[in-house]
Design an enzyme around this catalytic site. Structure first.
Site, short mmCIF file in Angstrom:
data_model
loop_
_atom_site.label_atom_id
_atom_site.label_comp_id
_atom_site.label_asym_id
_atom_site.label_seq_id
_atom_site.Cartn_x
_atom_site.Cartn_y
_atom_site.Cartn_z
N LYS A 1 0.76 -1.14 0.07
CA LYS A 1 0.16 0.15 0.01
C LYS A 1 0.85 1.30 0.03
O LYS A 1 2.00 1.14 0.64
CB LYS A 1 -0.97 0.05 1.17
CG LYS A 1 -1.79 -0.93 1.25
CD LYS A 1 -2.75 -0.84 2.56
CE LYS A 1 -3.94 -1.79 2.70
NZ LYS A 1 -5.04 -1.73 1.51
N ARG B 1 -10.42 -11.69 2.41
CA ARG B 1 -11.12 -12.55 1.83
C ARG B 1 -10.35 -14.08 2.04
O ARG B 1 -10.86 -14.99 2.00
CB ARG B 1 -11.60 -12.28 0.46
CG ARG B 1 -10.42 -12.17 -0.51
CD ARG B 1 -10.88 -11.49 -1.77
NE ARG B 1 -10.95 -10.01 -1.40
CZ ARG B 1 -11.24 -9.20 -2.32
NH1 ARG B 1 -11.69 -9.59 -3.55
NH2 ARG B 1 -11.18 -7.87 -2.37
N1 BES Z 1 -8.04 -3.62 4.72
C1 BES Z 1 -8.20 -3.35 3.17
C2 BES Z 1 -9.54 -2.59 2.86
C3 BES Z 1 -9.52 -1.20 3.40
C4 BES Z 1 -8.85 -0.06 2.90
C5 BES Z 1 -10.33 -0.81 4.69
C6 BES Z 1 -8.98 1.05 3.18
C7 BES Z 1 -10.38 0.47 4.93
C8 BES Z 1 -9.86 1.55 4.36
C9 BES Z 1 -8.17 -4.65 2.35
O1 BES Z 1 -7.43 -5.81 2.89
C10 BES Z 1 -7.79 -4.14 1.03
O2 BES Z 1 -6.56 -3.70 0.94
N2 BES Z 1 -8.62 -4.27 0.06
C11 BES Z 1 -8.19 -3.93 -1.31
C12 BES Z 1 -8.74 -4.97 -2.18
C13 BES Z 1 -8.21 -4.71 -3.60
C14 BES Z 1 -6.92 -5.05 -3.72
C15 BES Z 1 -8.99 -5.47 -4.46
C16 BES Z 1 -8.90 -2.35 -1.62
O3 BES Z 1 -9.93 -2.39 -0.88
O4 BES Z 1 -8.10 -1.78 -2.14
MN MN Z 2 -5.42 -5.46 2.12
#
Ligand code: BES
Ligand code: MN
Ligand code: ZN
Length: 508
Positions: A268, A342
């Site tokens: 990230k 997931r």
């Molecule tokens: N924990 C994150 C989701 C998240 C992001 C929650 C920002 C709250 C604020 C999750 O694990 C994630 O990174 N999801 C990705 C999925 C994507 C790679 C398909 C996302 O939401 O960007």
């Molecule tokens: Mn994630």
């Protein structure tokens, strides 16, 4: 904070010596001759105060009032939502002074309901909560005691029910906030398991913690894949609340417990990455719900499952394109290591099958897309079962912890197809919250299932950064709503002819 309930006349309220007297004033308040009623009527007449929700009028050493501080708070139609707003505003106005004891007057509210008192109690908790665990000089809220004053005995009965539910809920919400707020080095999977073990000391709660070896033996290849990039060992936490007969099928709650989500190799960006310590808010909400269940002891059975680990890049970390085998046997192509939630949840859902549950609800900070879709007001709710969806929506309304049902059309699963495994862990950017739910649905075919995406509601960013404790209120109301239908079939009406099966499990 201690709460107490008393039936007090207006005269008694006026002479009550306390640090602060908070009076909720509904619209159409009748006149009275005591100093408090007279003062209120005058303030309204003069235009200095309105009985609208959020409106305040504060006074210091008001004549005829024994309390040091007096705050009138408008509460409009006295709906639970308006009560929440009014109590938060009124308490907010006095909490930073030298206020240790307050009297909260609900005596003007007609036909006082339990929901009204619950709203008042939880609002008190919300405004006074302070996180202190990792501060060297702890300065917790000075507020120690809240005396809730009601006007008559009939109100007191409803108020007592609301007070009990409210204080139980508050304990659950605060437990969830505490663990969610802790930084990841103070809330590792092992420490989270320790928090669960503490709950295991409470009545009717049992806790079992599985480590890497046991999880490998179960074949949780997908969960293990996420954990392989970090030195911090994973934990799979199993909680049981047994409040009903063994023959009653349990509700299973599954909470995403990523104690820190860097994104892994699909790392990230740096901005706000600290907030990914909150990626275990689903897990925290399960722990908080169990804390509240221990308090209320309802007649039902609940299982809590928490797959807990970190998502880190590293020499052993999973790489985009890797294929892993889940506990269900389905193979998964990990196209993005940041879609890790997931991957841990799917194995927990498969594990849930062994409980022959009446329903399974998973709770997860799953997608940024859900934050875009619904913001911080409502959690995303997905379900394969209309009755379950209805019950969750209803629980969201009654607890003021809202959710909104989202679609699960099969066409949304198109993007999860791949040439290299049974399913990919990501589809395109479009409809990201829904495609994540479609992924989970593949592992939830054998029971009524719902998924709550709490990415937007579990914590707040910015100056007020911190966990909200959601969706503990929703989950608790949902579970309490299941009590009536949780009685074992065998015990309901034994027919003279047919022998009831002892091991028969009931379903919603
Ligand atoms: N924990 C994150 C989701 C998240 C992001 C929650 C920002 C709250 C604020 C999750 O694990 C994630 O990174 N999801 C990705 C999925 C994507 C790679 C398909 C996302 O939401 O960007
Ligand atoms: Mn994630
Ligand atoms: Zn995550």
């Amino acid at each position: 904070m201690d709460f107490e309930l008393k039936t007090l006349t207006r005269a008694r309220i006026c002479s009550e010596k306390t640090d602060a007297l908070l009076v909720l004033v509904p619209q159409d308040t009748g006149a009275g001759s005591d100093p408090l009623s007279a003062l209120t009527a005058l303030a309204i007449k003069s235009g200095d105060f309105e009985a609208k929700p959020g409106k305040l009028l504060a006074a210091y050493r008001a004549p005829g009032i024994a309390a040091t501080r007096l705050v009138l708070a408008g509460v409009g139609d006295a709906s639970p939502k308006n009560i929440r707003t009014a109590v938060a505003a009124a308490l907010g106005a006095v909490k930073n002074g030298n206020t240790q004891r307050v009297v909260l007057c609900l005596d003007l509210l007609d036909a006082l309901q339990a929901e009204a008192v619950r709203a008042a109690v939880t609002a008190c908790g919300d405004v006074t909560y302070v996180y202190t665990t990792t501060k060297s000089k702890a300065s917790p809220s000075r507020l120690q005691r809240v005396l809730i004053a009601v006007g008559d005995a009939a109100s007191a009965k409803a108020a007592k029910a609301g007070l009990d539910k409210g204080t139980a809920l508050l304990k659950g919400v605060e437990f969830a906030k505490e663990w969610a707020n802790r930084p990841s080095n103070h809330a590792t999977p092992t420490l989270l398991a320790g928090a669960a073990r503490e709950l295991g000391k409470l009545r009717n709660i049992k806790v079992e913690v599985l480590g890497p070896k046991e999880v490998a033996k179960l074949g949780m290849g997908s969960f293990m894949a996420v954990a392989q990039g970090t030195a911090e060992p994973l934990r799979f936490i199993v909680l049981r609340y047994d409040g009903a007969a063994k023959t009653v099928a349990p509700v299973v709650l599954v909470g995403k417990g990523i104690t820190f989500d860097t994104g892994g190799i699909s790392i990230k960006p740096a901005a706000e990455m600290d907030e990914m310590k909150f990626d275990m808010c689903g897990a925290a909400s399960v722990l908080g719900t169990f804390r509240a269940l221990a308090e209320l002891q309802p007649a039902l059975n609940v299982v809590g499952l928490i797959p807990a680990c970190e998502n880190m890049p590293g020499g052993r970390a999973i790489k985009p394109g890797d294929v892993v085998t889940s506990m269900s046997g389905q193979t998964i192509e990990i196209l993005n290591t940041d879609a890790e939630g997931r991957l841990v949840l799917c194995d927990a859902l498969t594990y849930a099958e062994r409980f022959k549950p009446r329903a399974v609800v998973d709770i997860a900070t799953l997608t940024g897309a859900c934050v875009i879709a619904l913001g911080g007001v409502r959690s995303g709710m997905f379900s394969t079962d209309d009755a379950l969806a209805g019950a969750l929506a209803q629980a969201g309304e009654s607890s003021m912890d809202l959710c909104w049902r989202m679609p699960l059309d099969d066409d949304y699963a198109e993007g999860l197809k791949t040439n290299f495994a049974d399913v990919a862990n990501v589809a395109g950017r479009a409809g990201g919250a829904i495609t994540a739910a479609k992924f989970l649905q593949r592992f939830a075919a054998s029971f009524p299932w719902a998924h709550l995406d709490i990415a937007g509601t579990a914590w707040k960013g910015g100056a007020a950064k911190g966990a909200t404790g959601r969706p503990v209120p929703l989950l608790l109301d949902y579970l309490l709503g299941q009590v009536a239908s949780s009685r074992p079939k065998a015990a309901a009406k034994p027919k003279a002819s047919a022998k009831p099966k002892a091991a028969a499990r009931t379903r919603a």
